[in-house]
Design an enzyme around this catalytic site. Structure first.
Site, mmCIF file in Angstrom:
data_model
loop_
_atom_site.group_PDB
_atom_site.id
_atom_site.type_symbol
_atom_site.label_atom_id
_atom_site.label_comp_id
_atom_site.label_asym_id
_atom_site.label_seq_id
_atom_site.Cartn_x
_atom_site.Cartn_y
_atom_site.Cartn_z
ATOM 1 N N ASP A 1 0.863 -1.194 0.000
ATOM 2 C CA ASP A 1 0.000 0.000 0.000
ATOM 3 C C ASP A 1 0.891 1.234 0.000
ATOM 4 O O ASP A 1 2.083 1.163 0.297
ATOM 5 C CB ASP A 1 -0.923 0.019 1.226
ATOM 6 N N SER A 2 0.274 2.362 -0.312
ATOM 7 C CA SER A 2 1.017 3.624 -0.276
ATOM 8 C C SER A 2 1.363 4.026 1.158
ATOM 9 O O SER A 2 2.205 4.887 1.370
ATOM 10 C CB SER A 2 0.191 4.728 -0.940
ATOM 11 N N CYS B 1 -3.630 -1.090 -2.255
ATOM 12 C CA CYS B 1 -3.891 0.321 -2.564
ATOM 13 C C CYS B 1 -4.841 0.444 -3.771
ATOM 14 O O CYS B 1 -4.531 -0.046 -4.861
ATOM 15 C CB CYS B 1 -2.564 1.007 -2.874
ATOM 16 N N GLU C 1 -5.011 10.275 8.375
ATOM 17 C CA GLU C 1 -3.579 10.361 8.683
ATOM 18 C C GLU C 1 -3.348 11.229 9.928
ATOM 19 O O GLU C 1 -2.427 10.992 10.701
ATOM 20 C CB GLU C 1 -2.808 10.971 7.496
ATOM 21 N N CYS D 1 -11.012 3.043 -1.104
ATOM 22 C CA CYS D 1 -9.763 3.606 -0.588
ATOM 23 C C CYS D 1 -9.435 2.899 0.724
ATOM 24 O O CYS D 1 -10.328 2.669 1.547
ATOM 25 C CB CYS D 1 -9.921 5.110 -0.350
ATOM 26 N N HIS E 1 -8.125 3.818 3.396
ATOM 27 C CA HIS E 1 -8.340 4.543 4.663
ATOM 28 C C HIS E 1 -9.795 4.576 5.108
ATOM 29 O O HIS E 1 -10.057 4.803 6.287
ATOM 30 C CB HIS E 1 -7.846 5.988 4.513
HETATM 31 N N1 DGL Z 1 -3.888 3.836 -0.367
HETATM 32 C C1 DGL Z 1 -4.575 4.859 -1.135
HETATM 33 C C2 DGL Z 1 -5.813 4.235 -1.798
HETATM 34 O O1 DGL Z 1 -6.300 3.197 -1.402
HETATM 35 C C3 DGL Z 1 -5.002 6.034 -0.266
HETATM 36 C C4 DGL Z 1 -3.845 6.867 0.258
HETATM 37 C C5 DGL Z 1 -3.080 7.584 -0.845
HETATM 38 O O2 DGL Z 1 -3.609 8.540 -1.470
HETATM 39 O O3 DGL Z 1 -1.953 7.188 -1.080
HETATM 40 O O4 DGL Z 1 -6.299 4.797 -2.756
#
Ligand code: DGL
Length: 186
Positions: A5-6, A68, A145, A180, A182
């Site tokens: 993931d990011s 992600c 975050e 997403c 989050h």
């Molecule tokens: N992990 C990203 C997603 O699921 C969200 C966070 C980001 O923008 O990097 O789209």
């Protein structure tokens, strides 16, 4: 299983994986140094995600899960091309679950700017005969975050986004797809 993931948001996906395959060994890579991906270009996300995929393979991953949504939406083909092991993204499974759950065949999808403008969810849902309204909610990732998960400001912002998302032809939508990593935290 390598999970990418990011950032730390993909731990929501790892948690779900642990429920279905608790016996597997997991490697989790969160690219927190370069987060967010949701506001970056296709080329940048593809480069970062492919590097992460290669790193996880070097560490011994035999299967990659791209937790992600943004990386899946923008770069699943490039990530697959950069990998010698099977790669699973989150868009197809999410779309399939939403299509199975929806009676009205109308689904609202919320995600990052990059995910919604790629129309990856809309396209995946269209092939399953489901109409999708995609809505970018760019303020939600920074709020999570910041740790403002149970904050009244976050609730108010989510309410505004959702009112806009379930508008017009999508008042009868009966599934909200959290596109997403989050958002399950909210
Ligand atoms: N992990 C990203 C997603 O699921 C969200 C966070 C980001 O923008 O990097 O789209």
């Amino acid at each position: 299983i390598g999970v990418f993931d990011s950032g730390f948001g993909g731990l929501t996906v790892l948690k779900a994986l642990l429920e279905v395959a608790p016996e597997a060994d997991y490697l989790y890579f969160g690219d927190t140094a370069r987060l967010p991906y949701g506001s970056k270009s296709v080329q940048t996300v593809a480069k970062y995600a492919s590097e992460a995929a290669q790193f996880l393979q070097q560490q011994g991953a035999e299967l990659l899960v791209i937790a992600c949504n943004t990386a899946t939406a923008l770069a699943i083909d490039q990530i697959k091309a950069a990998s010698t092991v099977p790669v699973i993204g989150v868009i197809e499974p999410g779309a399939q679950r939403a299509a199975k759950t929806s009676q009205s065949k109308k689904v609202v999808v919320i995600g990052t700017e990059a995910t919604t403008s790629s129309h990856a969810y809309r396209n995946a849902l269209q092939t399953l005969q489901v109409d999708a309204h995609e809505k970018a909610c760019p303020l939600l990732v920074p709020l999570v975050e910041e740790g403002w998960v149970n904050h009244s400001v976050t609730e108010e912002i989510a309410r505004i986004y959702l009112n806009e998302a379930f508008a017009d032809g999508f008042k009868s939508a009966d599934v909200l797809l959290l596109g997403c990593t989050h958002y399950p935290l909210l």
